[in-house]
Design a protein around this motif. Sequence first.
Motif, mmCIF file in Angstrom:
data_model
loop_
_atom_site.group_PDB
_atom_site.id
_atom_site.type_symbol
_atom_site.label_atom_id
_atom_site.label_comp_id
_atom_site.label_asym_id
_atom_site.label_seq_id
_atom_site.Cartn_x
_atom_site.Cartn_y
_atom_site.Cartn_z
ATOM 1 N N SER A 205 -20.946 -7.869 -4.499
ATOM 2 C CA SER A 205 -20.701 -7.568 -5.910
ATOM 3 C C SER A 205 -20.208 -8.839 -6.564
ATOM 4 O O SER A 205 -19.293 -9.497 -6.044
ATOM 5 N N PHE A 206 -20.823 -9.218 -7.689
ATOM 6 C CA PHE A 206 -20.390 -10.461 -8.328
ATOM 7 C C PHE A 206 -19.758 -10.195 -9.688
ATOM 8 O O PHE A 206 -19.944 -10.968 -10.647
ATOM 9 N N ASP A 207 -18.958 -9.146 -9.785
ATOM 10 C CA ASP A 207 -18.284 -8.822 -11.034
ATOM 11 C C ASP A 207 -17.475 -9.995 -11.573
ATOM 12 O O ASP A 207 -17.394 -10.214 -12.791
ATOM 13 N N SER A 208 -16.867 -10.776 -10.685
ATOM 14 C CA SER A 208 -15.973 -11.845 -11.132
ATOM 15 C C SER A 208 -16.715 -13.041 -11.708
ATOM 16 O O SER A 208 -16.148 -13.799 -12.501
ATOM 17 N N ILE A 209 -17.990 -13.243 -11.328
ATOM 18 C CA ILE A 209 -18.702 -14.431 -11.813
ATOM 19 C C ILE A 209 -19.956 -14.072 -12.612
ATOM 20 O O ILE A 209 -20.532 -14.949 -13.262
ATOM 21 N N HIS B 266 -16.749 -19.412 -4.001
ATOM 22 C CA HIS B 266 -17.516 -19.062 -5.205
ATOM 23 C C HIS B 266 -17.136 -17.673 -5.717
ATOM 24 O O HIS B 266 -17.919 -17.027 -6.403
ATOM 25 N N GLN B 267 -15.921 -17.211 -5.359
ATOM 26 C CA GLN B 267 -15.369 -15.942 -5.834
ATOM 27 C C GLN B 267 -16.205 -14.747 -5.372
ATOM 28 O O GLN B 267 -16.312 -13.744 -6.075
ATOM 29 N N LEU B 268 -16.778 -14.849 -4.196
ATOM 30 C CA LEU B 268 -17.556 -13.760 -3.605
ATOM 31 C C LEU B 268 -16.802 -13.259 -2.385
ATOM 32 O O LEU B 268 -16.668 -13.981 -1.387
ATOM 33 N N ARG B 269 -16.310 -12.042 -2.464
ATOM 34 C CA ARG B 269 -15.491 -11.485 -1.386
ATOM 35 C C ARG B 269 -15.968 -10.069 -1.060
ATOM 36 O O ARG B 269 -15.427 -9.086 -1.556
ATOM 37 N N PRO B 270 -17.008 -9.942 -0.230
ATOM 38 C CA PRO B 270 -17.520 -8.609 0.102
ATOM 39 C C PRO B 270 -16.492 -7.786 0.862
ATOM 40 O O PRO B 270 -15.685 -8.322 1.629
ATOM 41 N N ALA B 271 -16.518 -6.479 0.653
ATOM 42 C CA ALA B 271 -15.644 -5.571 1.389
ATOM 43 C C ALA B 271 -16.032 -5.580 2.869
ATOM 44 O O ALA B 271 -17.199 -5.820 3.208
ATOM 45 N N ALA C 239 -16.965 -19.874 2.732
ATOM 46 C CA ALA C 239 -17.960 -20.411 1.813
ATOM 47 C C ALA C 239 -18.186 -19.467 0.645
ATOM 48 O O ALA C 239 -18.312 -19.899 -0.515
ATOM 49 N N LEU C 240 -18.217 -18.172 0.909
ATOM 50 C CA LEU C 240 -18.382 -17.192 -0.163
ATOM 51 C C LEU C 240 -17.163 -17.172 -1.076
ATOM 52 O O LEU C 240 -17.294 -17.122 -2.312
ATOM 53 N N ALA C 241 -15.984 -17.215 -0.488
ATOM 54 C CA ALA C 241 -14.755 -17.140 -1.279
ATOM 55 C C ALA C 241 -14.625 -18.328 -2.230
ATOM 56 O O ALA C 241 -14.058 -18.188 -3.325
ATOM 57 N N GLY D 49 -28.831 0.685 -5.737
ATOM 58 C CA GLY D 49 -28.005 0.069 -6.760
ATOM 59 C C GLY D 49 -26.523 0.031 -6.451
ATOM 60 O O GLY D 49 -25.698 -0.025 -7.364
ATOM 61 N N LEU D 50 -26.160 0.031 -5.161
ATOM 62 C CA LEU D 50 -24.742 0.004 -4.796
ATOM 63 C C LEU D 50 -24.175 -1.413 -4.723
ATOM 64 O O LEU D 50 -22.974 -1.579 -4.544
ATOM 65 N N PHE D 51 -25.034 -2.423 -4.852
ATOM 66 C CA PHE D 51 -24.559 -3.799 -4.755
ATOM 67 C C PHE D 51 -25.366 -4.656 -5.710
ATOM 68 O O PHE D 51 -26.439 -4.259 -6.191
ATOM 69 N N ASP D 52 -24.862 -5.845 -5.984
ATOM 70 C CA ASP D 52 -25.511 -6.750 -6.933
ATOM 71 C C ASP D 52 -26.440 -7.749 -6.262
ATOM 72 O O ASP D 52 -27.386 -8.241 -6.885
ATOM 73 N N ALA D 53 -26.157 -8.079 -5.014
ATOM 74 C CA ALA D 53 -26.966 -9.068 -4.313
ATOM 75 C C ALA D 53 -26.807 -8.865 -2.811
ATOM 76 O O ALA D 53 -25.844 -8.246 -2.343
ATOM 77 N N ALA D 54 -27.771 -9.400 -2.073
ATOM 78 C CA ALA D 54 -27.708 -9.372 -0.606
ATOM 79 C C ALA D 54 -27.826 -10.791 -0.089
ATOM 80 O O ALA D 54 -28.669 -11.574 -0.559
ATOM 81 N N ILE D 55 -26.979 -11.123 0.887
ATOM 82 C CA ILE D 55 -27.056 -12.405 1.578
ATOM 83 C C ILE D 55 -27.351 -12.113 3.040
ATOM 84 O O ILE D 55 -26.636 -11.337 3.686
ATOM 85 N N LEU D 56 -28.417 -12.710 3.548
ATOM 86 C CA LEU D 56 -28.866 -12.498 4.924
ATOM 87 C C LEU D 56 -28.781 -13.820 5.667
ATOM 88 O O LEU D 56 -29.354 -14.823 5.227
#
Length: 229
Positions: free
Chosen positions: A120-124, A205-210, A201-203, A175-182
């Motif tokens: 989820s990229f709500d923050s960016i 860029h303000q990306l912190r998946p549950a 690396a994700l953090a 539609g439960l997420f905004d993007a997928a990283i594989l």
Amino acid sequence: MPIKGNAFVAIWHDIRAESEVEYNRWHTREHMPERLSIPGFMRGRRGVDWKRDRHRYWTLYEGPNLDVFGSPAYLERLNNPTPWSQQIQPAFFNFIRCGCEVLVSLGEGLGGAMATYRISFDSIGEDGFRRAARPVAEQILGLDGIGSVHIGLARPESTGAKTRETALRGTTQDGLFDAAILVDGIGRLELEAALPQISAALARHQLRPAPDDVAVYDLAFALDSMNQG
């Protein structure tokens, strides 16, 4: 090699315990070959983590564009499931699926395991995520044991059609997420060792998946399209 094409569908789910042997037989012998015979389906992969209590199974289909995953040929299959599919589909639960537009795909080859991140990229916001996608992928690809990195922007409208298969399967969550990283790694041991660095690396860029949105799957089966000459 990187993701084939410019789109993919990622699927996470569970199978009722009494149907797991039959599910693996069906998915390997009928279902994935059927999917890969549809025009535009370029490659399929299935992964499993037997230690997970939720979302034990993961599947990836790759295609040239998102239109493939809503095409008349695909919908025809979804609305006319085989007898074997009709037997297996009710055993699915905790089903999450989404088509994704490929933003970045870097690296080479298929590894023995894949880490998946639902983001989820709500923050960016979407624009910020698009700018971050390549730097994130490059940072992750530089880690030991990593073979390739693929980042897709979720497009749930591409896979949201209601069909006979979705009715058989019950609840399907799009539609439960905004993007997928594989993240494709040479094996589970190497991927799990890299998880803290991937998270860092994700953090940045303000990306912190549950925690529930992060998993590592061993490769169980892969198949290339039957339509490629």
